[in-house]
Design an enzyme around this catalytic site. Sequence first.
Site, PDB file in Angstrom:
ATOM      1  N   GLU A 231      94.812   2.165   6.215  1.00  0.00           N
ATOM      2  CA  GLU A 231      95.016   2.270   7.656  1.00  0.00           C
ATOM      3  C   GLU A 231      96.111   3.301   7.840  1.00  0.00           C
ATOM      4  OE1 GLU A 231      96.400  -0.391  11.523  1.00  0.00           O
ATOM      5  OE2 GLU A 231      97.205  -0.821   9.534  1.00  0.00           O
TER       6      GLU A 231
ATOM      7  N   ASP B 205      97.745  -1.595   4.411  1.00  0.00           N
ATOM      8  CA  ASP B 205      98.148  -1.708   5.805  1.00  0.00           C
ATOM      9  C   ASP B 205      99.145  -0.619   6.189  1.00  0.00           C
ATOM     10  OD1 ASP B 205      98.494  -3.281   8.373  1.00  0.00           O
ATOM     11  OD2 ASP B 205     100.543  -3.373   7.596  1.00  0.00           O
TER      12      ASP B 205
END
Length: 649
Positions: A324, A289
């Site tokens: 990401e 993330d």
Amino acid sequence: MDTQPKGHEPVTAAAAFPARPPSPAAPRRYPVGVEPLPDGSAHARVWAPKRRAVALVVEPEGRAVTLDAEGNGYFSGLVEDMPAGSRYRFRLDRDETLYPDPVSRFQPEGPHGPSQVVDPFRFDWTDHAWKGRPLKGQVVYEMHVGTFTPEGTWEAAIAQLPHLAELGITVLEVMPVSDFAGRFGWGYDGVNLFAPTRLYGGPDDMRRFVDRAHGLGMAVILDVVYNHLGPDGNYLKCFSKAYFTDKYENEWGEAINFDGPDSGPVREFFIMNAACWVDEYHLDGLRLDATQQIFDASPVNVMAEISGAVRKAARGRATIVIGENEPQHSSLLRPCGEGGGACGLDGLWNDDFHHSAMVALTGRAEAYYTDYRGTPQEFVSALRHGFLYQGQWYKWQKKRRGMPAWGVDPAAMVTFLQNHDQVANSGNGLRVHALTAPGLYRAFTALTLLGPGTPMLFQGQEFAASSPFFYFADHTPELAEMVARGRGEFVAQFPSVATPAMQARLTAPHDPRTFERSKLDPAERERHAWATALHRDLLRLRREDPVFAAQTRPEGAVLDTEAFVLRFFGEDGDDRLLLVNMGRDLDLTLVPEPLLAPPAGGRWSLVWSSEDPVYGGGGTPAVETDGNWHLPGRSAVVLGPENEQESHA
């Protein structure tokens, strides 16, 4: 300061953890944590460099076992009569508060309760023949266990897995499951990074989910958050303040200390976490993330070491590590060791494709959609080159965005029309099919699923779920109010959502109804049969058609202000055309575009159309005739050489 424990090499991508279960006479499997032993005892080891004494307290009887100080910040010791299932906490010096284990494998009462000893190797796996999956050739499905079914449990999710396998999904990307405070949440505020949340079941329930997925041919990767920890239940600072740093500004709290004083054991903690998920749960990789908030100026970036730890823990199985990265640093994809930010990741989310598609689908170009027009050229470029911004000036952020991505394998670009963030950011939590015209939705679904990138679907997208997906997080009253206010301020970057009328309609993240409304209704798979058929047929075409399955970059051309063509080249002239028309019916009588030329002087034949009545379309008249090309409005069609068998005409 050197805080590496005696007898242990630094935990890096080049140093494997021991590969056998622990025993009194053998090295520990991992550097820290409480590991059960075959004789019913357990070995504990914890890092608490500023503490003078550490004791493990077995609950509920309160038996305390003082751990030995190793002289390097670590405390360790053998605890008799402590089998799997035992509950415990740590006493640090003379603190009256007892603390859960930073490396707890399960928190049955939540982050503020005792930790539980878990034997990760007693589960009876059936996936012994499973070889894993590399990223190329896969179809990713992002899911949140708590809302994937009405029950919101691993057990209930298992029952739905055959539907995903039959659809053509090959990789499940599970949103974070590390335990967090409260009754529900997205999972990005986890505080017990090694413990799957008690909200969805126990550790073995998660293992059963992974085992069943493997049995159906699907890999499972886990979304992990290595850029911050949640605000409630985070006790790491009680063991060492060195876990965090004020050297960097972090969007969600304190940054993790990956490169400052005493950062060695901190890096060890996170690298070990990555390895444990793969080792103890047979996971096939990770999704990292918000990697732009993982700050590390070390010679070897911690993400490179995390990537290496994942590969080693898999012991020969194929693995997938996806990142990401909002600024689109393509360097993350380069092999470890090349320097310049190379971290050996397999793929990155392609926000550019999503943003451009949303502008084309909705007509809105607010906030972070400002720098996109949703034009045919943008889609030709996205499918040819991946990221649209590779270093150009980005007006919304008032700085340059991206890095060159020349030569990057198209499969490394994870493309999507929906994900958890983007659906929730719509203000009303609406999904794409509810924000655009049906024909456009079908056409862009085809563009996403047939393009050379790795496509990703968000849970429920495959059957056009009617349920919204909101931002939800259960917190204490004071914290809940702060989170709700912050959420309102965040979405107010969209002028339309900043209006008083929209602000008044925003759902409260801490309201249980917000969570309940976000749950899928699996019965809609059949009620929305058109959407299920659309995705099933496109994924079958992607899988079985050798030209699309090759995931090679197409050539592309703009045909009109709202239409474009992509040509995928096959062997011996066995090419495919994907034509997309975002506007009204289009007739082309002048076609000075060589990409439209049929192979070997023959003709094109219809292979697939988004206007098939099965999908709710209005039918597809002949696309190519002598002297004319006709593209139905708001549609996508696939053409192949005339000897190809027609389907879905």
